[in-house]
Design a protein around this motif. Structure first.
Motif, mmCIF file in Angstrom:
data_model
loop_
_atom_site.group_PDB
_atom_site.id
_atom_site.type_symbol
_atom_site.label_atom_id
_atom_site.label_comp_id
_atom_site.label_asym_id
_atom_site.label_seq_id
_atom_site.Cartn_x
_atom_site.Cartn_y
_atom_site.Cartn_z
ATOM 1 N N LYS A 167 0.854 -1.196 0.000
ATOM 2 C CA LYS A 167 0.000 0.000 0.000
ATOM 3 C C LYS A 167 0.885 1.240 0.000
ATOM 4 O O LYS A 167 1.997 1.225 0.526
ATOM 5 C CB LYS A 167 -0.907 0.044 1.241
ATOM 6 N N ARG A 168 0.355 2.310 -0.609
ATOM 7 C CA ARG A 168 1.082 3.576 -0.677
ATOM 8 C C ARG A 168 0.212 4.710 -0.137
ATOM 9 O O ARG A 168 -1.011 4.665 -0.265
ATOM 10 C CB ARG A 168 1.466 3.873 -2.128
ATOM 11 N N SER A 169 0.860 5.733 0.406
ATOM 12 C CA SER A 169 0.123 6.911 0.859
ATOM 13 C C SER A 169 -0.478 7.620 -0.354
ATOM 14 O O SER A 169 -0.057 7.393 -1.488
ATOM 15 C CB SER A 169 1.043 7.848 1.645
ATOM 16 N N SER A 170 -1.436 8.471 -0.101
ATOM 17 C CA SER A 170 -2.125 9.158 -1.206
ATOM 18 C C SER A 170 -1.630 10.593 -1.340
ATOM 19 O O SER A 170 -2.398 11.539 -1.284
ATOM 20 C CB SER A 170 -3.636 9.114 -0.997
ATOM 21 N N GLY A 171 -0.341 10.753 -1.495
ATOM 22 C CA GLY A 171 0.235 12.078 -1.690
ATOM 23 C C GLY A 171 0.566 12.798 -0.398
ATOM 24 O O GLY A 171 0.254 12.346 0.689
ATOM 25 N N SER A 172 1.174 13.941 -0.567
ATOM 26 C CA SER A 172 1.639 14.741 0.558
ATOM 27 C C SER A 172 0.466 15.350 1.321
ATOM 28 O O SER A 172 -0.516 15.795 0.727
ATOM 29 C CB SER A 172 2.542 15.856 0.035
ATOM 30 N N SER A 173 0.584 15.323 2.658
ATOM 31 C CA SER A 173 -0.463 15.871 3.506
ATOM 32 C C SER A 173 0.116 16.165 4.887
ATOM 33 O O SER A 173 1.031 15.490 5.335
ATOM 34 C CB SER A 173 -1.606 14.864 3.641
ATOM 35 N N THR A 174 -0.432 17.153 5.554
ATOM 36 C CA THR A 174 -0.022 17.423 6.929
ATOM 37 C C THR A 174 -0.781 16.528 7.899
ATOM 38 O O THR A 174 -0.457 16.477 9.076
ATOM 39 C CB THR A 174 -0.269 18.898 7.304
ATOM 40 N N ALA A 175 -1.794 15.825 7.399
ATOM 41 C CA ALA A 175 -2.600 14.932 8.242
ATOM 42 C C ALA A 175 -2.048 13.506 8.217
ATOM 43 O O ALA A 175 -1.414 13.082 7.254
ATOM 44 C CB ALA A 175 -4.046 14.921 7.755
ATOM 45 N N MET A 176 -2.334 12.768 9.282
ATOM 46 C CA MET A 176 -1.972 11.354 9.344
ATOM 47 C C MET A 176 -2.831 10.593 8.337
ATOM 48 O O MET A 176 -4.007 10.875 8.154
ATOM 49 C CB MET A 176 -2.208 10.839 10.759
ATOM 50 N N GLN A 177 -2.211 9.613 7.658
ATOM 51 C CA GLN A 177 -2.931 8.733 6.734
ATOM 52 C C GLN A 177 -2.839 7.303 7.256
ATOM 53 O O GLN A 177 -1.801 6.905 7.786
ATOM 54 C CB GLN A 177 -2.318 8.773 5.332
#
Length: 164
Positions: free
Chosen positions: A118-128
């Motif tokens: 699994k991969r994160s869905s792009g840059s974010s300041t929130a936890m994924q």
């Protein structure tokens, strides 16, 4: 007669309680600091940071990936082929690269038996949260493993796996 009724009702309650517990999940939650870096470089330690009070690991490098091996305990070997699930909680603050994690199983011979990435869905300041549903645990001698790749400016907070 009252005593026999009480024992019968008690027996029914106990057997239903045992049935519920036999199907309960054995959930294990881990801090990110349980993960260890995979490297052969002696200078690698300055490029990441462990936060022991809060339990996370962060890639503080401006250009290098942080590769982590995260231990998982599999102590319910009678579950065999039951489905299990897991997740990883990350913060991806890299503008162009995603966090990547893999849960997988290994045969007792050392060969990979299967898994999921699994991969994160792009840059974010929130936890994924990267969810891994329906992981098959395999035979009683299989082990479960997790590896993650953190791009620069990313954090791994926690992870979890369960045995059903």
């Amino acid at each position: 007669m009252m005593k026999n009724k009480s024992l019968t009702i008690f027996g029914m309650l106990m057997s239903s309680t045992i049935a519920v517990f036999s199907h309960a999940a054995d959930i294990k939650n881990y801090q990110g600091t349980h993960c260890v870096p995979i490297t052969s470089s002696s200078t690698y330690s300055s490029e990441y940071r462990y936060s022991h009070p809060f339990g996370y690991v962060q890639n503080t490098s401006s250009s290098k990936w942080l590769y982590l091996e995260c231990p998982l305990v599999r102590d319910d070997t009678t579950a065999n082929n039951e489905a299990s699930a897991g997740y990883v909680r990350v913060k991806d603050q890299n503008a162009s690269l995603d966090v990547e994690c893999a849960f997988y199983r290994v045969y007792d011979t050392g060969n990979v038996a299967g898994g999921s990435v699994k991969r994160s869905s792009g840059s974010s300041t929130a936890m994924q949260q990267l969810d891994f549903p329906n992981l098959n645990q395999g035979g009683s001698k299989y082990t479960m493993h997790m590896k993650c790749k953190l791009p620069p400016s990313s954090t791994l907070y926690s992870y979890s796996a369960n045995e059903l």
